[in-house]
Design a protein around this motif. Structure first.
Motif, PDB file in Angstrom:
ATOM      1  N   ALA A   3       1.025  -1.135  -0.161  1.00  0.00           N
ATOM      2  CA  ALA A   3      -0.174   0.291  -0.226  1.00  0.00           C
ATOM      3  C   ALA A   3       0.895   1.110   0.080  1.00  0.00           C
ATOM      4  CB  ALA A   3      -0.843   0.086   1.267  1.00  0.00           C
ATOM      5  N   GLY A  31      -3.601  -5.466  -2.314  1.00  0.00           N
ATOM      6  CA  GLY A  31      -4.770  -4.705  -2.730  1.00  0.00           C
ATOM      7  C   GLY A  31      -5.301  -6.146  -3.138  1.00  0.00           C
ATOM      8  N   TRP A 100      -7.076  -1.695  -0.240  1.00  0.00           N
ATOM      9  CA  TRP A 100      -5.475  -2.435   0.723  1.00  0.00           C
ATOM     10  C   TRP A 100      -6.115  -2.925   1.820  1.00  0.00           C
ATOM     11  CZ3 TRP A 100      -1.303  -2.962  -2.188  1.00  0.00           C
ATOM     12  CH2 TRP A 100      -1.597  -1.522  -3.344  1.00  0.00           C
TER      13      TRP A 100
END
Length: 132
Positions: A3, A31, A100
């Motif tokens: 992230a 993700g 995320w």
């Protein structure tokens, strides 16, 4: 690749972490995309994931009542990140959602290997509890 560090630095839970600590946490995140209408977490069920919204919106409900709408930069699942406890709310994607995510098993070694992160998280959790 994890992230964006900038995204995490704006989250109450992680705001006291320094850049290196934020990079460690961000690097452990993955993700995830969810289509509009999909339940991401369900109230009363087990959960191990913490999510930060990067794009889109999601609805939070508890006991059938709408609580709030989550937008980019908002997060959910902080309790599941630290405690093996049932989800306290349901989160449903209102639009296509990019998040995320961080699992407890990816997060635990980071905290165990860095006492300063553990202390900063305890302080952040105390602040969050005081607000409730």
């Amino acid at each position: 690749m994890g992230a964006p560090v900038e995204l995490l630095s704006n989250i109450d839970l992680f705001r006291d972490l320094d850049k290196r600590e934020l990079r460690d946490v961000a690097g452990a995140m993955k993700g995830h995309t969810f289509p509009a209408g999909r339940q991401i977490v369900t109230e009363g069920t087990g959960g191990v994931g913490f999510f930060v919204i990067a794009a889109g919106t999601a609805k939070v409900t508890a006991e059938g009542a709408e609580i709030r709408t989550l937008r980019p930069g908002d997060y959910f699942g902080e309790i599941a990140l630290i405690a093996d406890a049932p989800r306290t709310a349901t989160v449903t994607a209102e639009t296509d959602l990019m998040c995320w995510g961080l699992t407890s098993w990816a997060f635990k070694p980071i905290v165990e290997q860095n006492a300063s992160i553990a202390w900063k998280l305890l302080q952040a959790l105390a602040r969050l509890l005081r607000r409730r």
